[in-house]
Design an enzyme around this catalytic site. Structure first.
Site, PDB file in Angstrom:
ATOM      1  N   VAL A  81       0.931  -1.426  -0.061  1.00 49.10           N
ATOM      2  CA  VAL A  81      -0.003   0.176   0.038  1.00 49.10           C
ATOM      3  C   VAL A  81       0.976   1.378  -0.120  1.00 49.10           C
ATOM      4  O   VAL A  81       0.595   1.963  -0.905  1.00 49.10           O
ATOM      5  CB  VAL A  81      -0.903   0.038   1.249  1.00 49.10           C
ATOM      6  CG1 VAL A  81      -1.664   1.294   1.378  1.00 49.10           C
ATOM      7  CG2 VAL A  81      -1.983  -1.136   1.046  1.00 49.10           C
ATOM      8  N   ASP A 135      10.532   4.198   6.142  1.00 52.74           N
ATOM      9  CA  ASP A 135      10.625   2.653   6.749  1.00 52.74           C
ATOM     10  C   ASP A 135      11.379   2.607   7.761  1.00 52.74           C
ATOM     11  O   ASP A 135      12.332   3.322   7.943  1.00 52.74           O
ATOM     12  CB  ASP A 135      10.792   1.783   5.575  1.00 52.74           C
ATOM     13  CG  ASP A 135      10.221   0.358   5.738  1.00 52.74           C
ATOM     14  OD1 ASP A 135       8.921   0.138   5.260  1.00 52.74           O
ATOM     15  OD2 ASP A 135      10.920  -0.454   6.677  1.00 52.74           O
ATOM     16  N   THR A 139      -6.068  -0.470   5.985  1.00 57.83           N
ATOM     17  CA  THR A 139      -7.467  -0.910   6.289  1.00 57.83           C
ATOM     18  C   THR A 139      -7.711  -1.337   7.904  1.00 57.83           C
ATOM     19  O   THR A 139      -6.984  -1.840   8.637  1.00 57.83           O
ATOM     20  CB  THR A 139      -7.559  -2.234   5.706  1.00 57.83           C
ATOM     21  OG1 THR A 139      -7.486  -2.042   4.247  1.00 57.83           O
ATOM     22  CG2 THR A 139      -9.037  -2.708   5.755  1.00 57.83           C
ATOM     23  N   PHE A 180      -7.688   0.343  -2.993  1.00 56.81           N
ATOM     24  CA  PHE A 180      -8.602  -0.594  -3.486  1.00 56.81           C
ATOM     25  C   PHE A 180      -7.642  -1.469  -4.521  1.00 56.81           C
ATOM     26  O   PHE A 180      -8.138  -1.710  -5.844  1.00 56.81           O
ATOM     27  CB  PHE A 180      -9.856  -0.243  -4.168  1.00 56.81           C
ATOM     28  CG  PHE A 180     -10.890   0.696  -3.036  1.00 56.81           C
ATOM     29  CD1 PHE A 180     -11.725  -0.185  -2.558  1.00 56.81           C
ATOM     30  CD2 PHE A 180     -10.970   1.926  -3.008  1.00 56.81           C
ATOM     31  CE1 PHE A 180     -12.661   0.332  -1.582  1.00 56.81           C
ATOM     32  CE2 PHE A 180     -11.548   2.625  -2.185  1.00 56.81           C
ATOM     33  CZ  PHE A 180     -12.689   1.719  -1.405  1.00 56.81           C
ATOM     34  N   LYS A 195     -14.435   0.316   2.504  1.00 62.76           N
ATOM     35  CA  LYS A 195     -13.462  -0.691   2.430  1.00 62.76           C
ATOM     36  C   LYS A 195     -13.903  -2.060   2.401  1.00 62.76           C
ATOM     37  O   LYS A 195     -13.609  -2.943   1.783  1.00 62.76           O
ATOM     38  CB  LYS A 195     -12.371  -0.059   2.872  1.00 62.76           C
ATOM     39  CG  LYS A 195     -10.938  -1.259   3.088  1.00 62.76           C
ATOM     40  CD  LYS A 195     -10.629  -1.298   1.749  1.00 62.76           C
ATOM     41  CE  LYS A 195      -9.389  -2.380   1.896  1.00 62.76           C
ATOM     42  NZ  LYS A 195      -8.680  -2.871   0.467  1.00 62.76           N
ATOM     43  N   PHE A 243     -14.883 -11.822 -10.351  1.00 62.09           N
ATOM     44  CA  PHE A 243     -14.841 -12.969  -9.298  1.00 62.09           C
ATOM     45  C   PHE A 243     -15.815 -14.244  -9.268  1.00 62.09           C
ATOM     46  O   PHE A 243     -16.359 -14.542  -8.268  1.00 62.09           O
ATOM     47  CB  PHE A 243     -14.960 -12.018  -8.054  1.00 62.09           C
ATOM     48  CG  PHE A 243     -13.891 -10.994  -7.947  1.00 62.09           C
ATOM     49  CD1 PHE A 243     -12.866 -11.364  -6.838  1.00 62.09           C
ATOM     50  CD2 PHE A 243     -13.984  -9.810  -8.498  1.00 62.09           C
ATOM     51  CE1 PHE A 243     -11.906 -10.530  -6.778  1.00 62.09           C
ATOM     52  CE2 PHE A 243     -12.706  -8.695  -8.241  1.00 62.09           C
ATOM     53  CZ  PHE A 243     -11.878  -9.084  -7.462  1.00 62.09           C
ATOM     54  N   CYS A 253      -5.827  -9.116   1.893  1.00 55.69           N
ATOM     55  CA  CYS A 253      -6.873  -8.535   2.246  1.00 55.69           C
ATOM     56  C   CYS A 253      -8.171  -9.422   2.626  1.00 55.69           C
ATOM     57  O   CYS A 253      -8.656  -9.322   3.658  1.00 55.69           O
ATOM     58  CB  CYS A 253      -7.171  -7.707   0.903  1.00 55.69           C
ATOM     59  SG  CYS A 253      -6.138  -6.315   0.518  1.00 55.69           S
ATOM     60  N   LYS A 274      -1.763 -16.046  -5.535  1.00 56.65           N
ATOM     61  CA  LYS A 274      -2.259 -15.636  -7.148  1.00 56.65           C
ATOM     62  C   LYS A 274      -0.967 -15.527  -7.816  1.00 56.65           C
ATOM     63  O   LYS A 274       0.045 -15.205  -7.252  1.00 56.65           O
ATOM     64  CB  LYS A 274      -3.327 -14.699  -7.173  1.00 56.65           C
ATOM     65  CG  LYS A 274      -2.732 -13.445  -6.972  1.00 56.65           C
ATOM     66  CD  LYS A 274      -3.878 -12.423  -7.108  1.00 56.65           C
ATOM     67  CE  LYS A 274      -3.285 -11.088  -6.830  1.00 56.65           C
ATOM     68  NZ  LYS A 274      -4.467 -10.007  -7.383  1.00 56.65           N
ATOM     69  N   ARG A 324       0.402 -14.845   1.736  1.00 56.74           N
ATOM     70  CA  ARG A 324      -0.237 -14.831   2.909  1.00 56.74           C
ATOM     71  C   ARG A 324      -1.750 -15.508   2.358  1.00 56.74           C
ATOM     72  O   ARG A 324      -2.313 -15.230   1.457  1.00 56.74           O
ATOM     73  CB  ARG A 324      -0.699 -13.529   3.056  1.00 56.74           C
ATOM     74  CG  ARG A 324       0.402 -12.724   3.964  1.00 56.74           C
ATOM     75  CD  ARG A 324       0.126 -11.331   4.203  1.00 56.74           C
ATOM     76  NE  ARG A 324       0.452 -10.563   3.260  1.00 56.74           N
ATOM     77  CZ  ARG A 324       0.510  -9.235   3.129  1.00 56.74           C
ATOM     78  NH1 ARG A 324       0.180  -8.610   4.090  1.00 56.74           N
ATOM     79  NH2 ARG A 324       1.011  -8.629   1.975  1.00 56.74           N
TER      80      ARG A 324
END
EC number: 1.1.1.22
Length: 437
Positions: free
Chosen positions: A11, A30, A119, A150, A202, A247, A258, A318, A325
């Protein structure tokens, strides 16, 4: 505009680089000095298509540092893009958000807008406002805004530069005006609302998509029982504009940073407030069960995996990302190892991260062919292009027993029949080799 971004994960870094692309001066903060040094060379510490190129293009407008005090001191806008990982009870861990909020409060020396892009549960921005105002080290005005992201891993740059929408949640006019100026050159619909509505948008968006995935996976499982084909079913559903065709791909469950986290967080928040979102609870349960769908199919061919050579194609949740994760590989491979299997795995970018998450004697292969060599069974967990483009005859040529269990429906059934292999996917009929007369 002078902008600072706290956090350089998916993000924070993508946000900072894309803001620089639109002409803003951006300082990315960071805590990891080694990571900062890498980014100063124009190299992204995360695998995200297009991000390296965009970083190099905008290096004159990008600064990377661990010195948060200097970064926040004169900033007009500060984005918080740190992680909100899942706690054991399913709630969101806001430790990093509050840590950054405290650093900002102690550092800013001019009026500024603090934008929470992470989020967070509904109502968090209100709490952060009170937290920061109680800790301001200088007599300045600070406004808190919610600006949820998003983006999807693998398409994060395009999702930010060409956003489906930009949601800005504020309680006063001034921060809304400032953020509309920040985003003025972004060609996307912009919604100005209050903070709690922005926070809910969200969660409601992500959880709705997770619902669609879990729903279609349950339909796919039923298709196998009744003899329907899930790909034809979803194609027919997708023609309906009220449903849409996104989807609706059947598989072995959603993963990533997410959907798993956000469904559990919203379910926890509802329960905490004496509510229950039954659809979300069901989606979570369906998704967890779906991850083991291929193992259930494998039991038809082998009682266990002891002594078998198991080929695994794809480790990440994916394609297009090195993120693992909630990836199905993380729950399936330990089962193979516990049974005593010889596991061979291939993934173009995810091996390094997988080694950090999964112990065991696993052979990591350089090619798909090497992975398949002499295998008794093959599991496909990620639909990488290299997998989808593979000639199905290679399975028969390389494997000892060409049994392919495909969790991502990578191949046409007719092609697998021609290849003479055993092939099972999700929501479609099983393919068996033709018997010789």
């Amino acid at each position: 505009m002078n902008i600072a971004v706290a956090g350089t994960g998916y993000v924070g870094l993508v946000t900072g680089v894309c803001l620089a692309e639109h002409g803003h001066g951006v300082t990315c903060v960071d805590v990891d000095q080694q990571k900062v040094e890498i980014m100063r060379k124009g190299i992204s510490p995360i695998f995200e298509p297009g991000l390296d190129e965009l970083m190099l293009k905008n290096m004159e407008r990008l600064t990377f540092t661990t010195d948060y005090k200097a970064a926040y001191r004169e900033a007009d806008v500060i984005f918080i893009g740190v992680g909100t990982p899942e706690k054991r009870d399913g709630s969101a861990n806001l430790t990093y958000v509050y840590e950054v909020a405290g650093q900002i409060a102690a550092s800013i020396e001019r009026d500024c807008v603090v934008v929470v892009k992470s989020t967070v549960p509904i109502g968090t921005n209100d709490k952060i406002e009170a937290y920061m105002k109680a800790r301001l080290a200088h007599p300045v005005q600070v406004w808190i805004a919610s600006n949820p992201e998003f983006l999807a891993q693998g398409t994060a740059v395009q999702d930010t530069l060409h956003a489906s929408r930009i949601v800005i949640g504020v309680e006063e006019d001034k921060p809304g005006v400032i953020l509309q100026e920040v985003y003025k050159d972004f060609d996307a619909p912009k919604l100005l609302t209050n903070r709690r509505s922005a926070e809910m948008i969200k969660y409601a968006s992500n959880d709705f998509l997770a619902l669609k995935i879990s729903y279609v996976n349950e339909i796919a499982n039923l298709c196998e029982t009744v003899g329907a084909d899930i790909e034809d079913v979803t194609k027919g559903m997708g023609f309906d504009g009220r449903i849409g065709n996104q989807f609706l791909r059947a598989g072995i469950g959603y993963g990533g940073s997410c959907f798993p986290k956000d469904t559990k967080a919203l379910s926890w928040l509802a329960s905490f407030n004496d509510n229950e979102i039954k659809t979300i609870k069901a989606a979570i349960e369906v998704n967890e069960n779906q991850k083991y769908r291929l193992i259930k199919k494998a039991r038809k061919y082998y009682e266990d995996f002891k002594g078998l050579t198991v080929a695994v194609l794809g480790l990440t949740f994916k394609p297009g990302t090195d993120d693992l994760r909630e990836a199905p590989s993380l729950v399936n491979i330990p089962v193979f190892l516990e049974d005593g299997a010889i596991v061979k795995a291939w993934d173009p970018v995810g091996v390094g991260n997988f080694k950090k998450k999964c112990d065991g004697d696993i052979s990591y292969c350089e090619s798909i062919e090497e992975t398949l060599q002499d295998a008794d069974i093959c599991f496909i967990f990620t639909e990488w292009p290299q997998v989808k483009e593979l000639d199905p005859h290679i399975f028969a040529a390389c494997m000892k027993h060409p049994i392919i269990l495909d969790g991502r429906n990578c191949y046409e059934l007719e092609r697998m029949e021609q290849a003479g292999v055993i092939y099972e996917s999700i929501g479609r009929r099983a393919v068996q080799p033709a018997k010789e007369n």
